[in-house]
Design an enzyme around this catalytic site. Structure first.
Site, short mmCIF file in Angstrom:
data_model
loop_
_atom_site.label_atom_id
_atom_site.label_comp_id
_atom_site.label_asym_id
_atom_site.label_seq_id
_atom_site.Cartn_x
_atom_site.Cartn_y
_atom_site.Cartn_z
N GLY A 248 24.16 46.15 43.52
CA GLY A 248 23.55 44.92 43.99
C GLY A 248 22.09 44.69 43.67
O GLY A 248 21.59 43.58 43.87
N GLY A 287 25.41 47.75 38.67
CA GLY A 287 25.92 47.12 37.46
C GLY A 287 24.80 46.38 36.74
O GLY A 287 24.18 46.89 35.80
N CYS A 354 33.23 20.50 25.88
CA CYS A 354 33.36 19.14 26.40
C CYS A 354 33.32 19.09 27.92
O CYS A 354 34.31 18.75 28.57
CB CYS A 354 34.65 18.53 25.87
SG CYS A 354 34.70 18.65 24.09
N1 LLP Z 1 30.25 47.38 43.56
C1 LLP Z 1 31.09 46.40 43.92
C2 LLP Z 1 32.15 46.69 44.88
C3 LLP Z 1 30.92 45.10 43.40
O1 LLP Z 1 31.74 44.13 43.78
C4 LLP Z 1 29.88 44.85 42.48
C5 LLP Z 1 29.68 43.51 41.91
C6 LLP Z 1 29.04 45.92 42.12
C7 LLP Z 1 29.25 47.16 42.68
C8 LLP Z 1 27.91 45.76 41.15
O2 LLP Z 1 26.95 44.87 41.61
P1 LLP Z 1 25.59 44.68 40.77
O3 LLP Z 1 24.83 45.98 40.82
O4 LLP Z 1 25.97 44.30 39.38
O5 LLP Z 1 24.91 43.58 41.47
N2 LLP Z 1 29.21 37.52 38.17
C9 LLP Z 1 28.14 37.54 39.11
C10 LLP Z 1 27.99 38.87 39.80
C11 LLP Z 1 29.27 39.34 40.47
C12 LLP Z 1 29.12 40.68 41.16
C13 LLP Z 1 30.44 41.20 41.57
N3 LLP Z 1 30.43 42.50 42.19
C14 LLP Z 1 26.86 37.12 38.39
O6 LLP Z 1 26.89 36.85 37.19
O7 LLP Z 1 25.80 37.01 39.01
#
Ligand code: LLP
Length: 426
Positions: A248, A287, A354
């Protein structure tokens, strides 16, 4: 003399002289060789982002599980696998990618609210490290699948701490109204249930409150709530071996100021120490913060189109390549690859699809002509992995830059590829 000008928040991307470079590679050369739209990633940027977490966890028992949904290209996974990372997966398909990239299944954690029996079986047979279970129904099914295989499934329960991550509602996951996790007040009951099932072995607890979080407080609050639960669950005689704090952490898209990973963890570890949990096995699932600012998308200007209310800069990348603006009204910086002199004009940078939602940037001041190259920044996370073939546009190619070398890591998908699995009737 050549001058170097780094872009804010982008230490591995800089203008050297009149040319935008990533590490030691001229981006214009990559666009000429491989065409556009083209994703280009910096290996050094990924490893440097990872190093911030590793510094933060020095001297602790911690496993970093890269949340591969952010960017699941095999060569990107390979970079993290070689650096010792595990992976947070959310599908059987992602597990296949981890294995194809040489990742260690024992370091895989499987998140997600809707794992199927087939996916559970596949993951059990691969010997993954932990299932992050999100409901009591999932506990029952997982136990029965494990029993059929004569195995015990290692489980952690994802608890929903009811903490506001203060981010976009679509990517906020830790509030009561979200579909994720087991409500804080039902967690003990769910743990008792898990401990009673024959096919399960309780190993941990986890939470993930959202994405693109730029403040420390939501993390600290979530940690307090989770540690309260650990105390309660252990008092009920169920041992919690690891604590997983999810992912996150945000990145700088446009002057955002998220804490650095090591600074965030200094504060979180201080709290863990104060509450006596500092020596536990810790897990995290970052991520975006590992890959987001390691990537750019190169795109060519097709036309400029002056209008009465708006000027449009129409480029060859679109919402199928870069879905974040259309989905979340997200901001990505857009800069010229070879800046040209002249008077800047304010454009909406849009793709050829489009739909009016097909925009990449609004009201951007640019000096451009058709044929020029632009770089859309901060596109290493949630771009290629969310790309589609809408409008029968093959997905872009990808290049990994390592020092002064550039490796093509994904070929451009052709229009034929996009309908290769289809057939006519009769
Ligand atoms: N762990 C779980 C259970 C998750 O659902 C997620 C992301 C992560 C870890 C990793 O989160 P991060 O460190 O990347 O914030 N498509 C969206 C973001 C969706 C995130 C979904 N879950 C965007 O482009 O902002």
């Amino acid at each position: 003399m050549t001058t170097t000008a780094s872009l804010p928040g982008q230490p591995f991307i800089a203008y050297q002289g009149e040319q935008l470079h990533m590490e030691g590679v001229r981006l214009v050369d990559l666009a000429r060789e491989h065409g556009t739209p083209l994703f280009v990633y910096s290996k050094a940027a990924m490893l440097s982002a990872l190093a911030a977490y590793q510094r933060g966890f020095a001297g602790r028992k911690a496993q970093i599980c890269y949340a591969m949904k952010a960017n699941s290209s095999l060569a990107v996974l390979q970079v993290f696998a070689n650096a010792g990372c595990g992976f947070d997966i959310v599908s059987g398909g992602e597990l296949l990618r981890v294995l194809a990239a040489g990742g260690d299944p024992a370091k895989v954690i499987f998140s997600g609210v809707g794992k199927t029996r087939a996916e559970m079986k596949q993951a059990l047979q691969a010997g993954i490290g932990c299932f992050n279970v999100e409901s009591e129904a999932e506990l029952d099914v997982l136990s029965s699948v494990a029993c059929e295989l004569g195995l015990k499934a290692p489980v952690s329960l994802r608890v929903n701490p009811n903490v506001d991550a203060k981010t976009h509602p679509y990517i906020s996951t830790g509030l009561k109204g979200n579909k994720f996790g087991i409500a804080h007040e039902h967690a003990l009951r769910a743990y008792r249930h898990a401990a009673s099932l024959p096919g399960l072995q309780v190993v941990g607890i986890d939470c993930h409150i959202g994405s693109q979080i730029t403040e420390v407080t939501p993390y600290l609050d979530a940690m307090d709530r989770v540690l309260d639960l650990v105390a309660e669950i252990e008092a009920a005689g169920i041992a919690i071996h690891h604590i997983d704090f999810g992912g996150g952490l945000g990145i700088d898209y446009n002057g955002d100021t998220p804490p650095a990973a090591d600074a965030l963890w200094a504060q979180l570890l201080a709290k863990l120490d104060a509450r006596g949990y500092g020596q536990r096995q810790l897990m995290i699932e970052p991520g975006r913060s590992l890959v987001g600012n390691a990537g750019v998308c190169l795109t060519e200007v097709i036309f400029t189109k002056p209008g009465e209310q708006k000027n449009f800069c129409i480029v060859d990348a679109a919402m199928n390549d870069l879905p974040r603006p259309a989905m979340y009204e997200a901001f990505h910086q857009i800069v010229p690859v070879v800046p040209r002199a002249g008077e800047a004009v304010t454009y909406d940078v849009v793709g050829p699809i489009c739909e009016s939602g097909d925009w990449l940037g609004r009201d951007r001041s640019l000096v451009v002509q058709s044929g020029d190259l632009l770089a859309v920044l901060s596109t290493g996370a949630y771009c290629m992995s969310m790309a589609s073939t809408y409008n029968t546009r093959g997905r872009a190619a990808e290049v990994l830059v390592d020092g002064d070398k550039a490796h093509l890591i994904r070929q451009r998908e052709s229009a034929f590829d996009t309908f290769a699995l289809e057939q006519l009737v009769g």
